[in-house]
Design a protein around this motif. Structure first.
Motif, PDB file in Angstrom:
ATOM      1  N   PHE A 136       0.547  -1.270  -0.234  1.00 26.95           N
ATOM      2  CA  PHE A 136      -0.119  -0.224   0.137  1.00 26.95           C
ATOM      3  C   PHE A 136       1.095   1.504  -0.097  1.00 26.95           C
ATOM      4  O   PHE A 136       2.126   1.171   0.431  1.00 26.95           O
ATOM      5  N   ASP A 137       0.414   1.988  -0.763  1.00 29.89           N
ATOM      6  CA  ASP A 137       1.322   4.034  -0.153  1.00 29.89           C
ATOM      7  C   ASP A 137       1.768   3.699   1.015  1.00 29.89           C
ATOM      8  O   ASP A 137       1.037   3.937   2.141  1.00 29.89           O
ATOM      9  N   GLN A 192     -10.200  -7.251   2.551  1.00 25.11           N
ATOM     10  CA  GLN A 192     -11.283  -7.019   1.400  1.00 25.11           C
ATOM     11  C   GLN A 192     -10.805  -5.763   0.825  1.00 25.11           C
ATOM     12  O   GLN A 192     -11.329  -6.041  -0.450  1.00 25.11           O
ATOM     13  N   TYR A 193      -9.295  -4.729   0.458  1.00 21.30           N
ATOM     14  CA  TYR A 193      -8.911  -4.399  -0.732  1.00 21.30           C
ATOM     15  C   TYR A 193      -8.745  -5.576  -1.554  1.00 21.30           C
ATOM     16  O   TYR A 193      -9.007  -5.077  -2.438  1.00 21.30           O
ATOM     17  N   ILE A 196      -1.691  -6.819 -13.857  1.00 22.28           N
ATOM     18  CA  ILE A 196      -1.843  -6.866 -12.096  1.00 22.28           C
ATOM     19  C   ILE A 196      -1.365  -5.300 -11.806  1.00 22.28           C
ATOM     20  O   ILE A 196      -2.447  -4.929 -10.883  1.00 22.28           O
ATOM     21  N   GLY A 197      -1.000  -5.686 -11.847  1.00 24.25           N
ATOM     22  CA  GLY A 197       0.129  -4.245 -10.960  1.00 24.25           C
ATOM     23  C   GLY A 197       0.299  -2.777 -11.117  1.00 24.25           C
ATOM     24  O   GLY A 197      -0.693  -2.032 -10.335  1.00 24.25           O
ATOM     25  N   ALA A 198      -0.546  -2.092 -12.539  1.00 26.35           N
ATOM     26  CA  ALA A 198      -0.421  -0.703 -13.086  1.00 26.35           C
ATOM     27  C   ALA A 198      -2.125  -0.464 -12.057  1.00 26.35           C
ATOM     28  O   ALA A 198      -1.739   0.566 -11.373  1.00 26.35           O
ATOM     29  N   PRO A 199      -2.931  -1.644 -12.413  1.00 25.93           N
ATOM     30  CA  PRO A 199      -4.121  -0.801 -11.538  1.00 25.93           C
ATOM     31  C   PRO A 199      -4.539  -0.862 -10.166  1.00 25.93           C
ATOM     32  O   PRO A 199      -5.085   0.223  -9.732  1.00 25.93           O
ATOM     33  N   TRP A 200      -3.069  -1.965  -9.082  1.00 22.87           N
ATOM     34  CA  TRP A 200      -2.938  -1.406  -8.316  1.00 22.87           C
ATOM     35  C   TRP A 200      -2.331   0.060  -7.986  1.00 22.87           C
ATOM     36  O   TRP A 200      -2.927   0.596  -6.648  1.00 22.87           O
ATOM     37  N   TRP A 201      -1.314  -0.042  -8.269  1.00 24.45           N
ATOM     38  CA  TRP A 201      -0.326   0.972  -8.352  1.00 24.45           C
ATOM     39  C   TRP A 201      -1.996   2.040  -8.590  1.00 24.45           C
ATOM     40  O   TRP A 201      -1.599   3.239  -7.841  1.00 24.45           O
ATOM     41  N   TYR A 224      -4.722   2.458  -5.530  1.00 24.77           N
ATOM     42  CA  TYR A 224      -4.041   2.601  -3.753  1.00 24.77           C
ATOM     43  C   TYR A 224      -2.637   2.897  -4.343  1.00 24.77           C
ATOM     44  O   TYR A 224      -2.117   3.316  -2.582  1.00 24.77           O
ATOM     45  N   HIS A 225      -1.983   3.256  -4.785  1.00 27.02           N
ATOM     46  CA  HIS A 225      -1.030   4.486  -4.699  1.00 27.02           C
ATOM     47  C   HIS A 225       0.315   3.668  -4.011  1.00 27.02           C
ATOM     48  O   HIS A 225       1.440   3.960  -4.002  1.00 27.02           O
TER      49      HIS A 225
END
Length: 158
Positions: free
Chosen positions: A34-35, A48-49, A103-108, A111-112
């Motif tokens: 997470f950020d 849940q996230y 997978i990773g880009a949308p997480w960034w 949620y930064h």
């Protein structure tokens, strides 16, 4: 300090979990962070996230809901909660770099936070990746497995 009895029970639990997870053909394993400026301190919220993320970003049209084993690990100071996962049913045939865009880009973007992602190595199996988190004290985990992602799934129909 753990007693030998507790260690023995933990080892049996880990072995059973590995036996349960081994038939699944995971595509990737990774870690979501997470950020760091906004750490998630609650394992249930982090779980849940992850579930919301899979549902909203990885449950792509025309495919079976992804299978996964995930664990939320946090350290004693609770300032670095992060998620480890094995996932099946998405990005088959893609390189880790290509899958990182899915997978990773949308997480960034959402949620930064960072995503570390690698292709799953079947020689290491579930034991080599996440089985240790089943009995780790500062950890919570969740699993969602579909029969379509088992290695032996197609054998049932032949």
């Amino acid at each position: 300090m753990e007693s030998n009895l507790v260690k023995s029970k933990h080892e049996k639990l880990r072995e059973g979990f590995v036996e349960w997870l081994e038939p699944y053909k995971f595509d990737f394993w990774g870690t979501f962070e997470f950020d760091p400026r906004k750490p998630i301190k609650d394992a249930m919220r982090a779980k849940q996230y992850f579930k919301n993320y899979v549902k909203g970003n990885l449950n792509l049209p025309g495919q079976v809901w992804p299978s996964y084993f995930m664990s939320v690990e946090h350290f004693k100071d609770n300032n670095f909660t992060h998620i480890h996962f094995m996932i099946a049913g998405i990005c088959q045939g893609l390189s880790a770099t290509e899958a990182g865009k899915v997978i990773g880009a949308p997480w960034w973007n959402k949620y930064h936070g960072y995503c570390y992602l690698e292709k799953f190595n079947p020689d290491m199996g579930a034991a080599g990746y996440l089985a240790k988190y089943v009995t780790k004290a500062l950890c919570d985990w969740d699993v969602n497995l579909k029969s379509e992602h088992r290695k032996d799934y197609l054998l049932k129909f032949n």
